[in-house]
Write an enzyme that holds these catalytic residues in place. Structure first.
Site, PDB file in Angstrom:
ATOM      1  N   TYR A 174       0.841  -1.210   0.000  1.00 34.72           N
ATOM      2  CA  TYR A 174       0.000   0.000   0.000  1.00 34.72           C
ATOM      3  C   TYR A 174       0.877   1.262   0.000  1.00 34.72           C
ATOM      4  O   TYR A 174       0.614   2.213  -0.738  1.00 34.72           O
ATOM      5  CB  TYR A 174      -0.887  -0.062   1.240  1.00 34.72           C
TER       6      TYR A 174
ATOM      7  N   LYS B 259       0.905   4.074  -2.920  1.00 29.84           N
ATOM      8  CA  LYS B 259       0.531   5.471  -2.644  1.00 29.84           C
ATOM      9  C   LYS B 259       1.719   6.412  -2.883  1.00 29.84           C
ATOM     10  O   LYS B 259       1.519   7.552  -3.318  1.00 29.84           O
ATOM     11  CB  LYS B 259       0.000   5.604  -1.218  1.00 29.84           C
TER      12      LYS B 259
HETATM   13  P1  NAP Z   1     -13.611   1.938   1.206  1.00 32.26           P
HETATM   14  O1  NAP Z   1     -14.593   2.473   2.203  1.00 32.26           O
HETATM   15  O2  NAP Z   1     -13.092   0.568   1.383  1.00 32.26           O
HETATM   16  O3  NAP Z   1     -14.265   2.105  -0.249  1.00 32.26           O
HETATM   17  C1  NAP Z   1     -13.528   1.692  -1.367  1.00 32.26           C
HETATM   18  C2  NAP Z   1     -14.268   2.038  -2.629  1.00 32.26           C
HETATM   19  O4  NAP Z   1     -13.448   1.644  -3.730  1.00 32.26           O
HETATM   20  C3  NAP Z   1     -15.582   1.306  -2.783  1.00 32.26           C
HETATM   21  O5  NAP Z   1     -16.492   2.161  -3.427  1.00 32.26           O
HETATM   22  C4  NAP Z   1     -15.205   0.136  -3.679  1.00 32.26           C
HETATM   23  O6  NAP Z   1     -16.288  -0.338  -4.484  1.00 32.26           O
HETATM   24  C5  NAP Z   1     -14.185   0.770  -4.566  1.00 32.26           C
HETATM   25  N1  NAP Z   1     -13.256  -0.176  -5.195  1.00 32.26           N
HETATM   26  C6  NAP Z   1     -12.478  -1.107  -4.609  1.00 32.26           C
HETATM   27  N2  NAP Z   1     -11.759  -1.762  -5.522  1.00 32.26           N
HETATM   28  C7  NAP Z   1     -12.090  -1.224  -6.721  1.00 32.26           C
HETATM   29  C8  NAP Z   1     -11.691  -1.482  -8.057  1.00 32.26           C
HETATM   30  N3  NAP Z   1     -10.796  -2.435  -8.362  1.00 32.26           N
HETATM   31  N4  NAP Z   1     -12.242  -0.734  -9.051  1.00 32.26           N
HETATM   32  C9  NAP Z   1     -13.160   0.216  -8.777  1.00 32.26           C
HETATM   33  N5  NAP Z   1     -13.584   0.496  -7.525  1.00 32.26           N
HETATM   34  C10 NAP Z   1     -13.041  -0.223  -6.522  1.00 32.26           C
HETATM   35  O7  NAP Z   1     -12.318   2.874   1.123  1.00 32.26           O
HETATM   36  P2  NAP Z   1     -12.056   4.367   1.666  1.00 32.26           P
HETATM   37  O8  NAP Z   1     -11.568   4.259   3.064  1.00 32.26           O
HETATM   38  O9  NAP Z   1     -13.187   5.245   1.342  1.00 32.26           O
HETATM   39  O10 NAP Z   1     -10.785   4.747   0.762  1.00 32.26           O
HETATM   40  C11 NAP Z   1     -10.903   5.488  -0.425  1.00 32.26           C
HETATM   41  C12 NAP Z   1      -9.518   5.915  -0.870  1.00 32.26           C
HETATM   42  O11 NAP Z   1      -8.908   6.691   0.170  1.00 32.26           O
HETATM   43  C13 NAP Z   1      -8.571   4.756  -1.142  1.00 32.26           C
HETATM   44  O12 NAP Z   1      -7.731   5.069  -2.215  1.00 32.26           O
HETATM   45  C14 NAP Z   1      -7.764   4.668   0.138  1.00 32.26           C
HETATM   46  O13 NAP Z   1      -6.511   4.082  -0.076  1.00 32.26           O
HETATM   47  C15 NAP Z   1      -7.662   6.131   0.508  1.00 32.26           C
HETATM   48  N6  NAP Z   1      -7.379   6.374   1.912  1.00 32.26           N
HETATM   49  C16 NAP Z   1      -8.264   6.019   2.888  1.00 32.26           C
HETATM   50  C17 NAP Z   1      -7.958   6.297   4.210  1.00 32.26           C
HETATM   51  C18 NAP Z   1      -8.877   5.955   5.350  1.00 32.26           C
HETATM   52  O14 NAP Z   1      -8.491   6.194   6.505  1.00 32.26           O
HETATM   53  N7  NAP Z   1     -10.067   5.441   5.108  1.00 32.26           N
HETATM   54  C19 NAP Z   1      -6.742   6.888   4.533  1.00 32.26           C
HETATM   55  C20 NAP Z   1      -5.865   7.225   3.515  1.00 32.26           C
HETATM   56  C21 NAP Z   1      -6.199   6.974   2.210  1.00 32.26           C
HETATM   57  P3  NAP Z   1     -17.214  -1.607  -4.024  1.00 32.26           P
HETATM   58  O15 NAP Z   1     -18.044  -1.043  -2.907  1.00 32.26           O
HETATM   59  O16 NAP Z   1     -18.007  -1.988  -5.192  1.00 32.26           O
HETATM   60  O17 NAP Z   1     -16.246  -2.642  -3.536  1.00 32.26           O
END
Ligand code: NAP
Length: 256
Positions: free
Chosen positions: A164, A168
């Site tokens: 990861y 990133k």
């Molecule tokens: P999440 O709640 O797990 O949601 C992930 C989303 O991505 C869902 O809509 C999922 O769709 C979609 N997805 C997963 N694999 C995919 C693929 N191969 N093609 C298209 N869509 C896909 O994640 P999140 O926490 O909101 O994270 C969103 C972004 O922010 C990510 O890039 C993550 O690395 C980044 N981020 C998050 C955090 C945090 O604390 N949450 C921190 C830093 C960075 P489905 O529902 O259909 O599976």
């Protein structure tokens, strides 16, 4: 660019956006925030169709056009279909938010090759695929925007997340290189790097680890998806017209 009395506006009226991975979490909040600012928004998902349709319903309630499009961003074919689907719906594309991301954590000694490959394929190659497919439309837009959702893990590293962190960190290099390629064509490329945001991705973490992280956050709380979405809307707007190649952390001060 619309500048009123010297102040650029954060309105996105008449613009069209595509947010990858926007059925849940940060992507969902971003899609809704972009619509609230005036943009039409394409919502992408892989398996959560009902959740994606619900996001589209929220977008329509806000008086904007929305469409739910299934595609795995790790596949170039599907990424091309996704971008074409958005352009077919709205007739244009101004804003691409590469948000789709996954984790598959484990210490390097135990990490399986497929866990490395899949995390790189979705988080990094997914952004390459979608941006490559979208760029010709973004270049035609009056003020094209690519906004990549990175992570503070790409800046600081984290044990158990070499895949990861590499993906990133790669996204930052990708964004800076592309910002230099397309700047003169009026397209900006930036990274928003969240810290700990309350979503399904972070729900999975053990409670003990969450409390340890909380103790390190100067603002003393975890972030909400809407707090990342607000920065994306800013970067998408005319107010951010002179910002490119930057990494903006949204982390309550965790990574400073
Ligand atoms: P999440 O709640 O797990 O949601 C992930 C989303 O991505 C869902 O809509 C999922 O769709 C979609 N997805 C997963 N694999 C995919 C693929 N191969 N093609 C298209 N869509 C896909 O994640 P999140 O926490 O909101 O994270 C969103 C972004 O922010 C990510 O890039 C993550 O690395 C980044 N981020 C998050 C955090 C945090 O604390 N949450 C921190 C830093 C960075 P489905 O529902 O259909 O599976």
């Amino acid at each position: 660019m619309r500048i009123t009395k010297g102040l650029a506006k954060m309105f996105l009226d008449g613009k069209a956006a595509l947010v990858t991975g926007s059925s849940r979490g940060i992507g969902r909040a971003t899609a809704i925030a972009l619509a609230r600012a005036g943009a039409d928004v394409a919502v992408n998902y892989t398996s959560s169709q009902a959740a994606a349709e619900e996001v589209v319903a929220r977008i329509r309630e806000l008086g904007r056009c929305g469409v739910a499009l299934q595609a795995d961003v790790a596949s170039m074919d599907q990424a091309e279909g996704l971008v074409e689907g958005a352009v077919r719906e709205f007739g244009r594309l101004d804003i691409l938010v590469n948000n789709a991301g996954i984790t598959a954590d484990g210490l390097l000694l135990r990490m399986k090759e497929h866990e490395w490959d899949r995390v790189l394929a979705v988080n990094l190659k997914g952004a390459f695929n979608c941006t490559k497919a979208a760029l010709r439309y973004l270049l035609k837009a009056p003020a094209g925007r690519v906004i990549n959702i990175g992570s503070i893990i790409g800046l600081r590293g984290n044990p158990g997340q070499v895949n990861y962190a590499a993906a990133k960190a790669g996204l930052i290099g990708f964004s800076k290189a592309l910002a230099r390629e397309v700047g003169r064509r009026g397209v900006t490329v930036n990274v928003v790097a969240p810290g700990f945001i309350v979503t399904e991705m972070t729900d999975r973490l053990p409670e003990g680890l969450k409390q340890k992280m909380l103790a390190d956050i100067p603002l003393g709380r975890f972030g909400q998806p809407e707090e990342v979405a607000g920065v994306v809307v800013f970067l998408a707007s005319d107010a951010a017209a002179y910002i490119t190649g930057q990494v903006i952390t949204v982390d309550g001060g965790l990574a400073m």
